[in-house]
Structures are given as structure tokens and as C-alpha cells.
Design an enzyme around this catalytic site. Sequence first.
Site, mmCIF file in Angstrom:
data_model
loop_
_atom_site.group_PDB
_atom_site.id
_atom_site.type_symbol
_atom_site.label_atom_id
_atom_site.label_comp_id
_atom_site.label_asym_id
_atom_site.label_seq_id
_atom_site.Cartn_x
_atom_site.Cartn_y
_atom_site.Cartn_z
ATOM 1 N N CYS A 83 0.834 -1.226 0.000
ATOM 2 C CA CYS A 83 0.000 0.000 0.000
ATOM 3 C C CYS A 83 0.858 1.261 0.000
ATOM 4 O O CYS A 83 0.322 2.369 -0.136
ATOM 5 C CB CYS A 83 -0.926 0.006 1.204
ATOM 6 S SG CYS A 83 -1.916 -1.482 1.333
ATOM 7 N N HIS A 330 -9.178 4.057 -1.097
ATOM 8 C CA HIS A 330 -7.813 3.521 -0.980
ATOM 9 C C HIS A 330 -7.515 2.549 -2.122
ATOM 10 O O HIS A 330 -7.449 1.332 -1.910
ATOM 11 C CB HIS A 330 -7.679 2.857 0.403
ATOM 12 C CG HIS A 330 -6.320 2.338 0.730
ATOM 13 N ND1 HIS A 330 -5.151 2.859 0.204
ATOM 14 C CD2 HIS A 330 -5.937 1.328 1.563
ATOM 15 C CE1 HIS A 330 -4.119 2.180 0.693
ATOM 16 N NE2 HIS A 330 -4.563 1.247 1.514
HETATM 17 N N1 COA Z 1 -16.666 2.319 4.508
HETATM 18 C C1 COA Z 1 -17.935 2.733 4.269
HETATM 19 N N2 COA Z 1 -18.807 2.040 3.499
HETATM 20 C C2 COA Z 1 -18.352 0.905 2.951
HETATM 21 C C3 COA Z 1 -17.048 0.429 3.129
HETATM 22 C C4 COA Z 1 -16.191 1.188 3.951
HETATM 23 N N3 COA Z 1 -14.949 0.779 4.183
HETATM 24 N N4 COA Z 1 -16.884 -0.715 2.434
HETATM 25 C C5 COA Z 1 -18.051 -0.956 1.830
HETATM 26 N N5 COA Z 1 -18.930 0.030 2.123
HETATM 27 C C6 COA Z 1 -20.333 0.111 1.717
HETATM 28 C C7 COA Z 1 -20.504 -0.119 0.238
HETATM 29 O O1 COA Z 1 -20.493 1.092 -0.482
HETATM 30 C C8 COA Z 1 -21.864 -0.780 0.205
HETATM 31 O O2 COA Z 1 -22.866 0.213 0.320
HETATM 32 P P1 COA Z 1 -24.252 0.119 -0.483
HETATM 33 O O3 COA Z 1 -24.878 -1.144 0.008
HETATM 34 O O4 COA Z 1 -24.946 1.366 -0.098
HETATM 35 O O5 COA Z 1 -23.844 0.035 -1.934
HETATM 36 C C9 COA Z 1 -21.922 -1.604 1.475
HETATM 37 O O6 COA Z 1 -21.000 -0.961 2.381
HETATM 38 C C10 COA Z 1 -21.523 -3.060 1.288
HETATM 39 O O7 COA Z 1 -20.346 -3.065 0.486
HETATM 40 P P2 COA Z 1 -19.510 -4.371 0.215
HETATM 41 O O8 COA Z 1 -18.554 -4.078 -0.900
HETATM 42 O O9 COA Z 1 -20.422 -5.562 0.081
HETATM 43 O O10 COA Z 1 -18.707 -4.497 1.575
HETATM 44 P P3 COA Z 1 -17.862 -5.719 2.045
HETATM 45 O O11 COA Z 1 -18.471 -6.209 3.288
HETATM 46 O O12 COA Z 1 -17.597 -6.668 0.918
HETATM 47 O O13 COA Z 1 -16.454 -5.010 2.352
HETATM 48 C C11 COA Z 1 -14.829 -4.304 3.944
HETATM 49 C C12 COA Z 1 -16.299 -4.199 3.468
HETATM 50 C C13 COA Z 1 -14.617 -3.378 5.126
HETATM 51 C C14 COA Z 1 -14.522 -5.756 4.367
HETATM 52 C C15 COA Z 1 -13.902 -3.919 2.743
HETATM 53 O O14 COA Z 1 -14.196 -2.590 2.387
HETATM 54 C C16 COA Z 1 -12.446 -4.058 3.103
HETATM 55 O O15 COA Z 1 -11.894 -5.157 3.018
HETATM 56 N N6 COA Z 1 -11.780 -2.971 3.479
HETATM 57 C C17 COA Z 1 -10.391 -3.009 3.862
HETATM 58 C C18 COA Z 1 -9.500 -2.893 2.654
HETATM 59 C C19 COA Z 1 -8.066 -3.114 3.019
HETATM 60 O O16 COA Z 1 -7.723 -3.989 3.791
HETATM 61 N N7 COA Z 1 -7.156 -2.349 2.428
HETATM 62 C C20 COA Z 1 -5.749 -2.475 2.653
HETATM 63 C C21 COA Z 1 -5.413 -1.899 3.956
HETATM 64 S S1 COA Z 1 -3.834 -2.379 4.558
#
Ligand code: COA
Length: 382
Positions: A83, A330
Amino acid sequence: MRDVAIVAAGMTRFGELWDASLRDLFAEAATEALKNAKADHLDALFVGNMSAGQFVGQEHLGPLLADELGMAGVAAARVESACASGGVALRSAFIEVASGASDVVLAAGVEKMTDSTEVTEVLATASDQELEAYHGITFPGLYAMIARAHMERWGTTEEDLSWVSVKNHKHGALNPKAQFRSAVSLDDVMRSSPVAEPLRLLHCSPVSDGAAAVLVVPLADAKRYTDRPVRIAASGLATGPMALASRKDIAFLDAVEASARRAYKMAGHGPADINVAEVHDCFAIAEICAIEALGLVERGTGNAAARKGDTALGGRLPVNTSGGLKAKGHPVGATGIAQAIEIFEQLRGEAGARQVADARVGLTQNMGGSGASSVVHIFERV
Ligand code: COA
């Protein structure tokens, strides 16, 4: 070493960008930066990218993206540090220009994550495969352990974590390029779905697509491209143990401290000189740990900074005025360059509703994985 400046920037919106490919995103950001500087050639191109090979099946981005710009033949290479890839691409451009090797260099970052169905697994390859990922842990889980350790050691609460998200969403709502342009309340964050306890959905950065690019030249040539260059005063890069189990104290980010120490020394600035900072808040706890390791707050007090309003716009030291990774989004390889663009705009007085009054010195901190690599840049208004 020659003095080095950023003279122009370009960036796509961040988000789920279904109608653009990796090369489209890169071309949009890169072309905007070149156009803003009225530059018609490059000596070199560095592209930060974490995992195009796994996300979209495309490696060898240097020649691909140089050609996409109509600049086949230019020196071009991809830079990878998970990242932190974008931040390390900026450092590569800085050193290339400072050394005298090149005069016109594009530092870019790009990631196309939402086409993949394996995002969590791909991201986890940036943790220790044998000691961590193989056993099933992913990044939310690793940062959840860091959060637990901070809670145990410094009394940090779920509410402290949540204030970071409230602040960054409030900032992101002011940023036209942000993935989430919506404010969230403390209650929204505290009641969002658990992801890896104590971390909830609204403590996590999202999965994103996007690209960002800046044009880097010798400060002595900067006026050819703009009347408001921003000097890159320093670049510090450091690494630390990859696996959490190998660290002395998992509630403290040693690599961030070391990268900051190197950057402060090169810039001749200390934490007290920083007017605005973009730090790597991939999870809310990461912002708390980063501001401590950067020396922007006392060790063990980062948990109170967002709650007290110190790190909000209008506070003592605004942090993540762009919305941070949490709200701006991100797209991992692009993040380090996007952070530099926020500081570039702040120091030029172009940040609009997010403007920090009279910002003169800014800092970016971009890290890889759970903090095993970190790169810090310090920028000055000229
Ligand atoms: N913040 C706010 N809203 C979020 C979000 C976040 N981080 N991630 C997803 N959403 C929202 C989406 O827009 C969606 O909204 P909608 O239903 O209105 O369209 C809803 O939440 C569901 O989205 P979805 O893609 O199904 O979520 P998910 O459960 O598959 O993923 C996380 C959520 C947190 C697991 C994912 O965003 C993630 O893995 N984040 C971390 C990424 C990471 O690790 N990056 C590297 C860092 S070292």
C-alpha cells in the site's frame, strides 16, 4: 543534491469505477498532470502499483503505461511496496531528479481493485505469508490486533476509533474526488457491522479504483511550469518486521517512526513545524498509531486527538483533510500520490472548503501492509 519541486498534479475520482480500466485510470490522471504543467515530454515515469498482476492479470506496467501516454521509449518502471507503492514511486522520482539523472519525471500510482473477486486474499499477500496469511488472517484482523493492543496499553476505546472515522468522513464530504462524500455520526460508526472486532465497517478504508500523478522537476526549472511550485523538502523510507509476532510492541509503528526521523532530519523540520498532514488511515487505529509514531502527538495520546477536535479542520493540526483513506478511498498503489496531491493543493491554497489557513509545511505518511514499510515526505510552500 538538487532542490526538487512538484509543479502539477492530476487525479481521477476514487471509487468503484466500473467503466474505466487500469490503463484508462492512469491515462486520465497522467494526462491531467502533464496538461496542467503544459509539459510535452518526460525523462522518466515511475508508477506505484501493488498488485495489478493479481487484481487484473497485468504485470509490466512501466512500458504499458508509457505507451498508453504516447511516450513509448521513455525510462519507465513500476514501483512496489504494497500500500506504500505510490509513496515509494514519489520517492523514486524525487531521487531521480535530485541526483541530476532526469529533469522531468512523472510519479504516478494506480490500482484497479473492484474487478477482482479475491481482493481480501490479494491484499493479504502483503502480510507475512508463512506466519500470518497462511493461517487465515487478513488485514482487518491484523489491524484489529493492533487496536486491541493499543486499547490494552493506552486505554483506547471503540469510541476513540470511531471519532477518527467521523472526522475523516466529514473531511471527505468536502472533497469532490472522494469515494464517500457523506458525513457519518458517532452512532452510525458504533453501530456499523463488525468486520474484525473491535473494527467495524466504518472503521475500515474501502476497496477502490483510482489513479493519481504528479510532475516532479528541479526547483530551479519549476517556474517554466507553474508560478506556485511546492518543494519536496525530504523523503524518508524505512522498514520493520513484517509479522506482528516479530515486533517488540505491536501498538507502536517502528517503521513509521524511523521513516519520519529520516525525513525530519533531511528537511531540517520537526513535528512542531507541520501545518497539515495526510497519514495512512487504512483502519481508524492506523491513524492513531501513525500520528504517535510521527511525533505529531505524545505517545499514547493519539486516541484522544480526533475526539478533542485537534486533528479536524480548524483544529491544532488538521490530519487527513482529503477524507483520508477512509472516506477518499484507498486504491492501494495510488494512495501515496493522492496524499501528496492533497498537500500540494493545501500549500498552493487550492484546497477550497478543505483549506487549512496559511499552510506552509505539510507531511505525508504512506505505509505498506500492517506497517512493515513506511515512507514519509515533507513539503514546503515556495
Ligand atoms: N466504509 C464505508 N462504506 C463501505 C465500506 C467502507 N470501508 N466498504 C463498503 N462500504 C459500503 C458499500 O459502499 C456498500 O454500500 P451500499 O450497500 O450502499 O452500496 C456496502 O457498504 C456493502 O459493500 P460491500 O462491498 O459488500 O462491503 P464488504 O463487506 O464486501 O467489504 C470491507 C467491506 C470493510 C470488508 C472492505 O471494504 C475491506 O476489506 N476494506 C479493507 C481494505 C483493506 O484492507 N485495504 C488495505 C489496507 S492495509
